[in-house]
Scaffold this active site. Structure first.
Site, PDB file in Angstrom:
ATOM      1  N   THR A   1      32.883  62.794   7.671  1.00  0.00           N
ATOM      2  CA  THR A   1      31.934  61.608   8.054  1.00  0.00           C
ATOM      3  C   THR A   1      32.310  61.695   9.711  1.00  0.00           C
ATOM      4  O   THR A   1      33.009  61.736  10.357  1.00  0.00           O
ATOM      5  CB  THR A   1      32.878  60.340   7.565  1.00  0.00           C
ATOM      6  OG1 THR A   1      33.049  60.406   6.356  1.00  0.00           O
ATOM      7  CG2 THR A   1      32.143  59.080   8.163  1.00  0.00           C
TER       8      THR A   1
ATOM      9  N   LYS B   1      26.837  57.028   4.368  1.00  0.00           N
ATOM     10  CA  LYS B   1      28.356  56.882   4.455  1.00  0.00           C
ATOM     11  C   LYS B   1      28.804  55.861   5.482  1.00  0.00           C
ATOM     12  O   LYS B   1      29.811  55.105   5.097  1.00  0.00           O
ATOM     13  CB  LYS B   1      29.024  58.302   4.923  1.00  0.00           C
ATOM     14  CG  LYS B   1      30.572  58.311   4.939  1.00  0.00           C
ATOM     15  CD  LYS B   1      31.232  57.917   3.546  1.00  0.00           C
ATOM     16  CE  LYS B   1      32.645  57.751   3.644  1.00  0.00           C
ATOM     17  NZ  LYS B   1      33.452  59.127   4.052  1.00  0.00           N
TER      18      LYS B   1
ATOM     19  N   LYS C   1      38.316  55.997  13.024  1.00  0.00           N
ATOM     20  CA  LYS C   1      37.148  56.622  13.652  1.00  0.00           C
ATOM     21  C   LYS C   1      35.893  56.332  13.006  1.00  0.00           C
ATOM     22  O   LYS C   1      35.015  56.265  13.714  1.00  0.00           O
ATOM     23  CB  LYS C   1      37.611  58.379  13.573  1.00  0.00           C
ATOM     24  CG  LYS C   1      36.567  59.135  13.728  1.00  0.00           C
ATOM     25  CD  LYS C   1      35.632  59.547  12.559  1.00  0.00           C
ATOM     26  CE  LYS C   1      36.317  60.557  11.602  1.00  0.00           C
ATOM     27  NZ  LYS C   1      35.567  61.047  10.547  1.00  0.00           N
TER      28      LYS C   1
END
Length: 364
Positions: A139, A213, A281
């Protein structure tokens, strides 16, 4: 020697070399049969970089399907289970690329993605032969995905951004949801490999897989907040939280987050299937994308702050279900053995300020 003979000989030699290149690299876009040639264990060499919680299980499915695998991990010992099953250990991403037609990688942060993919001395792209494909399953930043795709195209290769959802359970079971961005024909050609790990869905051009995502992470973040808040409420209301989870699981509140994490939270099992620091993150990238789009998503911002508070307590190595700890602290609920939560009185605003949390009137 006739005047034209040297040029004919040179032309013949060039055609010979081209034939050799296409035979060795059937993915080459110069091959007229590249899009028709099936991907099979007999014809496709696969590389894998990143053998952590997710990557090891995903790569293992490719081995189980019969593909030859070249692997690299910064900590070589974490790749040993794959090596024991027949994978070949390489000493760099570059070495993996030189021995592979398709290279997958799933690493930690965008900086890791950039280094693995583009580093001129050790990266994947400098080692790929024309016609090969690199697939980033991390990701990461959509803009970086587009940059990698552009660099790959300039080198005569292709790049796909294909992050996944489903956690450690989905990785082990081979049931991940895979969001793919890039050239549709390339994604379709890679489907035999993707099917080993889960179900792939084509989302659009370079970066579209990453954006899909990120939307997934935004939905999960708010779902996790709702799950742990509901559990705390049920406990404070005097309900049996285990029975409450069972009751709501078959109604409109049922979710994968409840299925994956409800029991773990009850058992105080905070082992990571997906690390807090990776979720922070991801949510940070989501917020940056929202800023560039001019979007205000308050649920996302709240969830990110709650997860950041876990980082502040040194809990970045726990799993995403550790969000319960943040909500417990907010309400001064102390964890006790056996997973019993005890209220210790009124919320102290000073405590909340020290932990960078906003004041909420819980009526305690």
């Amino acid at each position: 020697m006739p005047p034209r003979l040297p040029s004919l000989l040179r032309r013949s030699h060039q055609l010979y070399l081209l034939g050799r290149r296409l035979a060795v690299h059937p993915f080459s876009p110069m091959s007229t049969v590249s899009s028709d040639r099936p991907i099979t264990p007999a014809t496709t060499r696969v590389g894998w970089i990143g053998t952590g919680v997710m990557g090891q299980s995903m790569a293992a499915h490719l081995l189980s399907a019969g593909y030859s695998l070249n692997v690299f991990n910064r900590t070589a010992s974490k790749a040993q289970p794959l090596v024991d099953r027949g994978a070949r250990l390489a000493d760099s991403p570059l070495a993996v690329a030189r021995a592979s037609d398709v290279v997958f990688f799933i690493v930690g942060y965008p900086a890791d993605v950039r280094r693995v993919a583009l580093d001129p001395a050790t990266g994947v792209l400098p080692g790929l032969s024309p016609g090969s494909v690199l697939v980033d399953m991390t990701t990461s930043d959509p803009a970086l995905a587009a940059e990698i795709a552009s660099a790959a195209a300039s080198a005569g290769c292709a790049a796909v951004d294909a992050p996944v959802s489903g956690g450690d359970r989905g990785a082990r079971a081979g049931t991940l949801s895979i969001f793919a961005g890039g050239e549709e024909a390339v994604v379709r050609r890679l489907e035999p490999l993707f099917r080993c790990m889960g179900t792939v869905r084509y989302m659009g051009g370079p970066g579209a897989g990453q954006r899909a995502k990120l939307g997934n992470q935004i939905a999960i973040a708010s779902t996790m907040v709702g799950l742990v808040e509901g559990m705390v409420f049920a406990h404070k209301a005097g309900l049996d939280v285990s029975k409450w989870l069972e009751a709501i699981s078959t109604g409109a509140a049922g979710s994968k987050s409840l299925e994956f994490y409800g029991k773990r939270i009850l058992e105080r099992d905070m082992e990571a299937g997906f690390y807090v620091h990776h979720f922070v993150k991801d949510l940070g990238i989501c917020l940056m994308e929202c800023q560039s789009m001019g979007l205000a998503l308050p649920g996302l911002a709240l969830a990110q702050q709650l997860y950041v508070s876990l980082m502040a307590h040194g809990e970045g190595g726990l799993g995403a279900q550790a969000l319960i700890l943040s909500i417990e602290r907010l309400n001064i609920l102390a964890s006790r053995e056996g997973g019993v939560w005890l209220s210790s009185g009124n919320v102290n605003p000073a405590f909340l300020i020290m932990n960078n949390l906003c004041w909420l009137d819980w009526g305690l």
